[in-house]
Scaffold this motif. Structure first.
Motif, mmCIF file in Angstrom:
data_model
loop_
_atom_site.group_PDB
_atom_site.id
_atom_site.type_symbol
_atom_site.label_atom_id
_atom_site.label_comp_id
_atom_site.label_asym_id
_atom_site.label_seq_id
_atom_site.Cartn_x
_atom_site.Cartn_y
_atom_site.Cartn_z
ATOM 1 N N ASP A 1 109.891 64.407 69.098
ATOM 2 C CA ASP A 1 109.694 65.671 69.969
ATOM 3 C C ASP A 1 108.521 65.949 70.085
ATOM 4 O O ASP A 1 107.657 66.043 69.052
ATOM 5 N N PRO B 1 112.012 67.516 81.086
ATOM 6 C CA PRO B 1 112.585 68.426 80.330
ATOM 7 C C PRO B 1 112.624 69.955 81.084
ATOM 8 O O PRO B 1 111.722 70.102 82.036
ATOM 9 N N THR B 2 113.457 70.871 80.436
ATOM 10 C CA THR B 2 113.410 72.257 81.001
ATOM 11 C C THR B 2 112.151 72.685 80.704
ATOM 12 O O THR B 2 111.470 72.647 79.637
ATOM 13 N N THR C 1 114.434 62.135 83.087
ATOM 14 C CA THR C 1 115.126 63.339 82.663
ATOM 15 C C THR C 1 113.859 64.115 82.440
ATOM 16 O O THR C 1 113.277 64.374 81.305
ATOM 17 N N THR D 1 107.816 74.031 76.488
ATOM 18 C CA THR D 1 108.708 72.978 76.794
ATOM 19 C C THR D 1 108.563 71.923 75.721
ATOM 20 O O THR D 1 107.517 71.637 75.116
ATOM 21 N N PHE E 1 109.056 67.901 75.020
ATOM 22 C CA PHE E 1 109.169 66.472 75.690
ATOM 23 C C PHE E 1 109.936 65.723 74.442
ATOM 24 O O PHE E 1 109.456 65.539 73.316
ATOM 25 N N HIS E 2 111.043 65.028 75.172
ATOM 26 C CA HIS E 2 111.683 63.924 74.007
ATOM 27 C C HIS E 2 111.045 62.596 74.385
ATOM 28 O O HIS E 2 111.296 61.764 75.224
ATOM 29 N N GLU F 1 112.979 69.749 86.961
ATOM 30 C CA GLU F 1 114.219 69.122 86.738
ATOM 31 C C GLU F 1 115.103 69.026 87.748
ATOM 32 O O GLU F 1 115.881 68.109 88.132
#
Lengths: 799, 339
Positions: free
Chosen positions: A105, A42-43, A40, A97, A99-100, A151
């Motif tokens: 975060d 990130p945007t 996934t 941006t 990031f998880h 993404e």
């Protein structure tokens, strides 16, 4: 089983987020055990090109780059990766941006690295969660348009691990789960279109089923001139998304269809089949097969094999043979899609210790109809990915389609069972959405025909479960608790045991609990038993724990020793538990025993002389006497006994109402050999049933006198052998009027008395009348008569 | 002033001093004997009164009476002082020395939870039934609708004896035994020890304890089951706990559910104890399968009912945050005395 969200979405539109989906699955009985999101990106991460790379003025390993992200001025980015060379196209995380990460975060900000401004971050595959590769920046295709969101290039997927209950083998596939998701999300489920070229080339003798009882259906087809090679990307990714390894295009297709439709498939290399045909038959006794995992198994007729004209080529439904599978050299394939008897696959798999994704599904039961669909689907995909052409008709050897279950359903009955007001229409709707056939709908009920993939649906109660499940167990109303009295507390078998245990605890003992399985030495530490008395397990976990405890002593000794070795020396323990014996003359199979153990200091919290007091024989005797007092057990006595569990002369048998209730005493020295304690150990073991049988409850109230009492002391020298009980008995039997109590207040022995085998004893006798005050003269005269009788009849020397 | 009055005054002074110093009742008695007793001072002085002149007699008499009363007062006051505890002789009390402890017993945590469950269900009208731990296949599996080739029957999972019997793997055979011997309605709970062939580790044991409930009557529904479990949860963990039923599968119930309690640590917000789900899985339940009712001769068209069960070790470990099940069977007194 693992499912992939994206894969699932091929069959049913998923318009909710992952937590909602997981919640719906769990609440519908498909319990989600774990969720793992991978890939996934990130945007905010976009495609960029490195225009220039300069060394960082103040660092050996960092570089300062200028990066074009397709819009605005190129960005200055400080980078530590070794491969941030000019010209590379890389993912760039722009300012803002987020990031998880599992650690929390992490937001990309404008920053200074060793004094040089940096306006973003170029990323490795690991940083984007796409792989574990962190050796350098991820290098993207240089033809990509700068500024493209990364993404969109790597759409994320989520792997969901579900627990499938044994009644629902239909959930062991993406399509099966999709069918329920369709019902849960109210969104139609659709299989991809399956098209297979027509082929009518006869293939006589391609498939023979010699054991139709074990093989209900066998569909075989031949595909010639395939090109075995790597699978296309989409196929590899699908398999990898649920943790499967890609092998080659043909094998991958069989695995894909297995996971897609739940139907196990097998592809044989036709050239390796003697006679170019397969036979589903029972193995011959002693026949051997080497399976794919390299194990050589010796078979018996109870095992089903897929053989060629000569030898077994696969252990049916469990695993293929090592030498008949598809390899890079394979050109012609025989594709198997079969239905086997679940119980036979299960027992074979268990017995031979061999299992696979196929056996897992076969032993739970596969869908008769799906075997045909899956065969078509596999042919379609093999032709698509490996080329070649279909070279035989669809050979379908079967013993007939099983009948579908027809289940009458009464709406009132469904509502009554699930306690929920669900309308008739809703019930029918639920059935239809679950792909069940509903006919004859009336005001009162309907008739449901269960498709062959729902083998669990047989009765009305099974339909009730479907309604409860899909309508939602949350909508079962909370109503006040109601329930008839269906018995008396007098029937409550637990109450008396509970009361006994509470009484023992009230005496200050700690309750222990031990395992029922013990090793034989522990069992025989209870020396009332011999090996033949013990009940042995046929399949113990280990030979150490092979018998059921015949008494509680063995494990209690273990606990005493363990505590003592940990320097917990002051112990007052008990256990009430079931014990087991094979010799009916000792006791019938199962009974409750009470075991009490005392050792150590009586008042460890005190000091001086009190601190030195240890538990002794009379402490344990007192525990039993107090217990009997609490339990209203009246007619009991202690008699000397020789018992190998106890030290000679320091043991007593307990007799309650004439029945042997057990024994207690000081533990035999060899049972506590090596224990690091100087304190003696005292143990009692009692039969709980005998104690409980003697509990008669409290008797009637006895009036007591309010007049003063008069006491007289008598002291005498008695023969050593004269016991306290004999003296008390004698005094009682003398039946002196108004004698209320006899209290021993001194026992004394010195060297001189010991030599004479005598002891000095002193008693206080208390007289009291219920109606008046006794006069001194009255008491004196009775007392004097008694003294005279004591001297004459018990041969004591009055003092 | 004559000699008698002097003696009286002197005696008063003496008694004042002595009475203030006495530490026990015997000393007070001695004062009484010395001054007021038959051979004491005052009777002696009374005999001397004859020699007093008439002019002084009145004054002497008054002094005599006043003195005697005063001494009696002093004696009474001293006795009262002693009775109130003042002036006790012996060593001073050191309040920090350890007291002589009465023996306190301790119930095993498994028993605590079992008793608590039993108490809660008794209040809801259940009574306790028990059954043998060495059980036959019929009661443990067949009558409970367990398929012949169900994995739980495997010797891998179940302890067998040479005669074909087993150690019961669940408390459910008690249901069967009760229904065999009783006409419906039936409302029981059955706590007890059960056996699984699991190697002991932090969450498994060769034996553990379950409590099982069964209610069979006319018109019993899933809503009744939910209400009983909800009431149990509230009695056990307080008014804020919620329960959740999830569909599941057991051979002996249909519909079958598993039930969760909202996490008692975090109240459902998510924490390590509930693995961030907000729910703690407690056990299984369901509506008794019609096949089970038929097996014991109850007509499923007339009777329906629910059954539920849960593991007592698990409840105890949750309650006391005991991390390892083996601690429960090790019996270290430092463990046992905490409960």
């Amino acid at each position: 089983m693992d499912i992939s969200r994206n894969w699932l979405a091929q069959y049913v539109a998923i318009d909710c987020d992952i937590p909602t989906l997981c919640d719906k699955l769990t609440m519908a009985g498909i319990e989600v055990e774990a969720v793992e999101s991978a890939g996934t990106v990130p945007t905010g991460v976009v495609v960029g090109r490195i225009l220039e790379r300069r060394p960082h003025p103040d660092s050996d390993h960092m570089s300062v780059c200028r990066v074009d992200i397709g819009a605005g001025e190129p960005l200055q980015i400080v980078c530590g990766a070794p491969n941030c060379d000019a010209g590379c196209v890389v993912p760039v995380a722009t300012i803002g941006t987020v990031f998880h990460t599992p650690e929390g975060d992490f937001k990309i900000k404008k920053s200074k690295l060793r004094g040089v401004e940096s306006m973003g971050m170029m990323c490795s595959e690991k940083e984007l969660g796409l792989s574990d590769n962190h050796e350098g920046l991820m290098i993207l295709d240089s033809s990509l348009k700068l500024g493209t969101p990364v993404e969109s290039l790597f759409p994320g997927d989520t792997r969901i691990e579900i627990e499938v209950t044994p009644n629902r083998p239909d959930w062991l596939s993406m399509w099966g789960v999709a069918r329920d998701v369709s019902c849960l999300l109210d969104s139609p489920a659709k299989l991809p279109e399956i098209t297979v070229p027509e082929c009518h080339i006869p293939a006589p003798g391609l498939v023979t089923v010699e054991a139709p009882d074990l093989c209900r259906r066998y569909i075989g087809r031949v595909i010639r001139n395939v090109k075995v090679g790597p699978s296309p990307k989409w196929l590899r990714e699908r398999l990898e998304s649920i943790g499967l390894r890609s092998i080659n295009n043909v094998v991958d297709v069989t695995n894909f269809v297995l996971m897609e439709l739940g139907q196990p498939l097998h592809a044989f290399d036709l050239d390796k089949l003697e006679g170019g045909r397969v036979v589903a038959r029972r193995a011959r006794s002693g026949e051997r097969i080497t399976t794919l995992d390299g194990k050589t198994l010796s078979l018996e007729p109870r095992h089903l094999v897929i053989a060629d004209a000569v030898r077994p080529m696969a252990l049916a439904g469990v695993m293929g043979g090592e030498f008949s599978g598809v390899t890079d050299e394979t050109t012609d394939v025989l594709l198997e899609s079969a239905v086997f008897l679940p119980s036979n696959i299960r027992s074979t798999s268990r017995e031979l210790g061999s299992s696979s994704d196929s056996s897992y599904r076969y032993e739970r039961g596969v869908d008769y109809d799906m075997a045909s669909v899956a065969s078509d689907r596999a042919v379609q995909l093999i032709l698509e990915t490996a080329g070649g052409e279909l070279a035989s008709e669809k050979v379908d050897v079967n013993s007939g389609r099983p009948a579908e279950k027809v289940i009458p359903c009464r709406f009132d009955r469904i509502r009554a069972l699930i306690g929920t007001a669900v309308e008739n229409g809703r019930i029918v709707d639920i059935f239809r959405k679950l792909h069940l056939t509903v006919d004859d709908v009336t005001e009162k009920g309907c008739v449901v025909t269960a498709p062959l993939f729902r083998l669990d649906l047989e009765r009305e109660a099974d339909l009730a479960e479907e309604v409860a499940r899909i309508n939602g167990l949350d909508s079962v109303p909370a109503i006040p608790v109601t329930g008839k009295m269906c018995g008396s507390i007098r029937d409550d078998s637990y109450l008396r045991l509970q009361t006994l245990r509470d009484r023992v605890i009230s005496l200050g003992l700690y309750e222990c609990m031990h395992y029922s399985m013990v090793n034989i030495n522990s069992a025989l530490a209870d020396r009332r038993f011999v090996k033949e008395d013990l009940i042995e397990l046929s399949n113990p976990l280990s030979l150490e724990l092979a018998v059921l405890r015949p008494g509680l002593l063995g494990e209690m000794l273990g606990t005493l020793e363990r505590n003592i070795s940990r320097r917990n020396l002051n112990l007052r323990l008990f256990e009430i538990g079931k014990v087991f014996c094979r010799a009916p003359e000792k006791f019938p199979e199962e009974r409750y025993e009470l075991c009490i153990a005392l050792s150590g200091l009586r008042q460890p919290e005190r000091f001086s002389a009190e601190l030195k007091q240890e538990y002794d024989f009379y402490d344990l005797k007192g525990v039993l006497e107090s217990l009997f007092e609490l339990a209203n057990v009246k007619r009991y006595k202690f008699t000397p006994v020789e018992d190998a569990r106890f030290r000679r002369g320091r043991a007593a048998e307990v007799i309650i109402e004439g029945r042997k209730a057990g024994a207690f005493g000081e533990l035999a020295a060899d049972l506590s050999a090596g224990w690091r304690t100087t304190h003696p150990v005292f143990v009692a073991q009692l039969d709980v049933d005998v104690i409980l049988a003697a509990e008669h409850g409290c008797g009637y109230y006895v009036p007591f006198s309010l007049f003063p009492a008069t006491s007289r002391d008598v002291a005498f020298l008695a023969p050593e052998s004269l016991t306290h009980a004999e003296i008390v008995d004698f005094l009682r039997r003398a039946k002196l009027p108004d004698l209320e109590s006899v209290q021993l207040f001194d026992v004394f022995v010195d060297d001189k008395l010991r030599q004479e085998h005598r002891k000095s004893m002193a008693y206080q006798l208390t007289f009291r009348n219920v109606e008046r005050t006794l006069t001194d003269a009255e008491v004196n005269s009775r007392f004097e008569k008694l003294r005279a009788r004591l001297a004459a009849e018990l041969k004591v020397e009055l003092r | 002033m004559n000699t008698i009055i002097e003696k009286i005054n002197q005696a008063l002074a003496e008694v004042e001093a002595k009475a203030a110093a006495v530490v026990d009742a015997a000393a007070v008695e001695q004062i009484r004997i010395d001054y007021l007793g038959r051979n004491g001072l005052f009777p002696a002085l009374s005999k001397e009164m004859g020699g007093v002149t008439p002019e002084e007699r009145r004054e002497t008499g008054r002094a005599f009476n006043a003195g005697r009363s005063r001494i009696q007062e002093l004696i009474d006051a001293a006795l009262a002082r002693l009775a109130s505890g003042d002036g006790a002789k012996g060593e001073a009390i050191d309040l920090t020395l350890p007291g002589r402890r009465w023996k306190t017993g301790h119930k095993h945590p498994i028993t605590i939870l079992a008793d608590e469950c039993v108490a809660i269900f008794r209040r809801m009208g259940f009574i306790v039934a028990e059954g043998p731990e060495i059980e036959d296949i019929f009661h443990n599996f067949d009558a409970l609708n367990t398929p012949q080739d169900h994995p739980s029957r495997d010797p891998q999972d179940t302890f067998y004896f040479a005669d074909g019997r087993i150690l019961r793997t669940q408390t459910s055979p008690v249901q069967i035994r009760v229904m065999e011997s009783h006409e419906p309605p039936v409302r029981i709970v059955a706590p007890g020890r059960v056996f699984r062939r699991d190697t002991p580790d932090a969450t498994h044991g060769m034996n553990f304890h379950q409590i099982e409930g069964l209610y069979i009557d006319k018109g019993v529904s899933l809503a009744d089951l939910k209400s009983v479990l909800q009431a149990f949860a509230i009695e056990m963990y307080g008014p804020r706990v919620k329960i959740r039923l999830r569909p599941h599968f057991f051979p002996f119930t249909e519909p079958s559910v598993e039930y969760d309690f909202s996490c008692i640590m975090c109240g459902g917000k998510g924490c390590p104890v509930c693995k961030h789900s907000g729910w703690i899985e407690i056990a299984g339940a369901g509506m008794v399968d019609p096949a089970v009712l038929k097996n014991v001769g109850y007509d499923p068209e007339i009777w329906s009912g629910y059954a539920f069960g849960m593991g007592i070790e698990r409840l105890a470990m949750l309650r006391y945050r005991i991390p390892d099940l083996r601690l429960l069977y090790e019996n270290d007194v430092r463990f046992l005395e905490q409960f």
